[in-house]
Design an enzyme around this catalytic site. Sequence first.
Site, mmCIF file in Angstrom:
data_model
loop_
_atom_site.group_PDB
_atom_site.id
_atom_site.type_symbol
_atom_site.label_atom_id
_atom_site.label_comp_id
_atom_site.label_asym_id
_atom_site.label_seq_id
_atom_site.Cartn_x
_atom_site.Cartn_y
_atom_site.Cartn_z
ATOM 1 N N GLU A 271 10.446 1.653 10.228
ATOM 2 C CA GLU A 271 11.418 2.725 10.016
ATOM 3 C C GLU A 271 10.654 4.022 10.195
ATOM 4 O O GLU A 271 9.819 4.382 9.368
ATOM 5 C CB GLU A 271 12.034 2.610 8.619
ATOM 6 C CG GLU A 271 13.358 3.351 8.487
ATOM 7 C CD GLU A 271 13.172 4.814 8.172
ATOM 8 O OE1 GLU A 271 13.265 5.632 9.135
ATOM 9 O OE2 GLU A 271 12.922 5.163 7.019
ATOM 10 N N LYS B 237 0.857 -1.184 0.000
ATOM 11 C CA LYS B 237 0.000 0.000 0.000
ATOM 12 C C LYS B 237 0.891 1.231 0.000
ATOM 13 O O LYS B 237 1.461 1.619 1.020
ATOM 14 C CB LYS B 237 -0.932 0.055 1.217
ATOM 15 C CG LYS B 237 -2.034 1.125 1.033
ATOM 16 C CD LYS B 237 -2.476 1.771 2.316
ATOM 17 C CE LYS B 237 -1.630 2.906 2.766
ATOM 18 N NZ LYS B 237 -1.724 4.146 1.928
#
Length: 506
Positions: A266, A190
């Site tokens: 991250e 996505k």
Amino acid sequence: MVPDESSDRTEPELREYNSFIDGEFRESSTEDRIEVEYPYDGTVWASVPNGTTEDVDDAVRAARRAFESDAWGGLQPSERAAVLRNVADVLDDHAEELGKLETRQNGKLIREMDSQMRGLGEWYRYYAGFCDKIEGRVIPVENKDGKMINYTRKEPLGVVGAITPWNSPLLLLTFKLAPALAAGNTFVHKPSELTPVSALRFAELLSAEADLPPGVYNVVPGYGEETGRALAEHDDVDKLAFTGSTEVGRQIGQQAMSKPVPVSLELGGKSPNIVFPSADLDNAINGVIKGIFAATGQTCLAGSRVFVHEEVVEEFVDRLVERAAAVKLGDPMDPKTEMGPVAFRDQWEKVNYYVDLAEDKGATVAFGGDQPEDLPGECFIRPTVLTDVDNDMRVAREEIFGPVASVITFPDEETVIEQANDSEFGLAAGVWTNDMPQAFRLIEALEAGTVWVNEYRTLTYSSPFGGYKASGLGRENGEEGLEEYVQTKSVWIDTAGEVSSPFKLG
């Protein structure tokens, strides 16, 4: 078929893209669509579906079928490596086209995006080299007087669900996709609703030109509230990988642990860039500009807290302001432009909010903080230098994600280490000094996943990248990045010929 993007960027028609599932473009189960704008002037040039839970289900099912198929799951390591090298060749062949798509989506400089795309294939070639080196080990064990054999296997996790941001779409996808494919996984992606087109075109190219089997890489665009949540909470996703804000990352982590599945995150940063008196000031100023004004400050590793020693701060600020004033703003498609717009209006308003807040709390705008009147659209802001900043101010503690450098004065090494580490983040840090013993003391003391000395904002496929504290979980790139996409199986084989007592181990 998606139109070729290698032609001139100015085209009148609105391009409609669909999700890419199981090797083909597929219409969504909803008519709700998301418009994609060019940040330079606000032109709407494309639209994508706002993917539904049903769309995500279709993509995950396609990825599961591909994972279990002979066409992908049955490949030998050398055959999988060949596919990754094909992916690299496709990137080389279409670098110009994909670079223009990246710039048109998020307003980053074409010269940066073109260079980035031309080097991106090396990530896939690097991980192709790992395909036949994913090895287990034989472990000496003493069970049954040494008549047991124990060894480990490294196996793919299965279906990977990845959610990526808008600031470096294909690069940050590659940090995940290249090692995931090398390990033998399949992928449902996505992308950000702001920058979905490059991923869709990339998926089409991989299907058409890289011999990537259908279902191995699927793309479902949409907003995070529905599409992203559907992917993060899907029962048949075996691993989640996310790059984005710390706030959303915490939500993704909670969703992953509720299943539970492995997750790599991250996240954000508020990285210190520390300038000592012994530093080459020309070099340090170049590094500070590279760290905060390049990419319009829209990077998680931006060196937004500029710590400057009190002995050189006056000269440093004067020269930094002079350089900031000379930065050429303009159309990011123009190779001469040095800084483009902020990617979208809401982000522009966020950046300006923090500048205003800093002034209210006593900071001084030494340069910038305003929108040029001679440029189109609503997303430009001049490179901004704030002085008289205290490390406790919100502008020095919260991620802004824009071209705002907060200059903080420090008196000595001990103080700056304490201030640099006084943050919930720990993604990166820069140190500018010609005193190498000092540099090594800072390297050891700074709480950051990456430390640069006399350089800033440099990455490569072979070196791990990730954060301490609230800046993330896990590592991307390098051998450490591959480890995020495999799981270890322990195998025991009895050679003694008899089963031991059921009431004791071994």
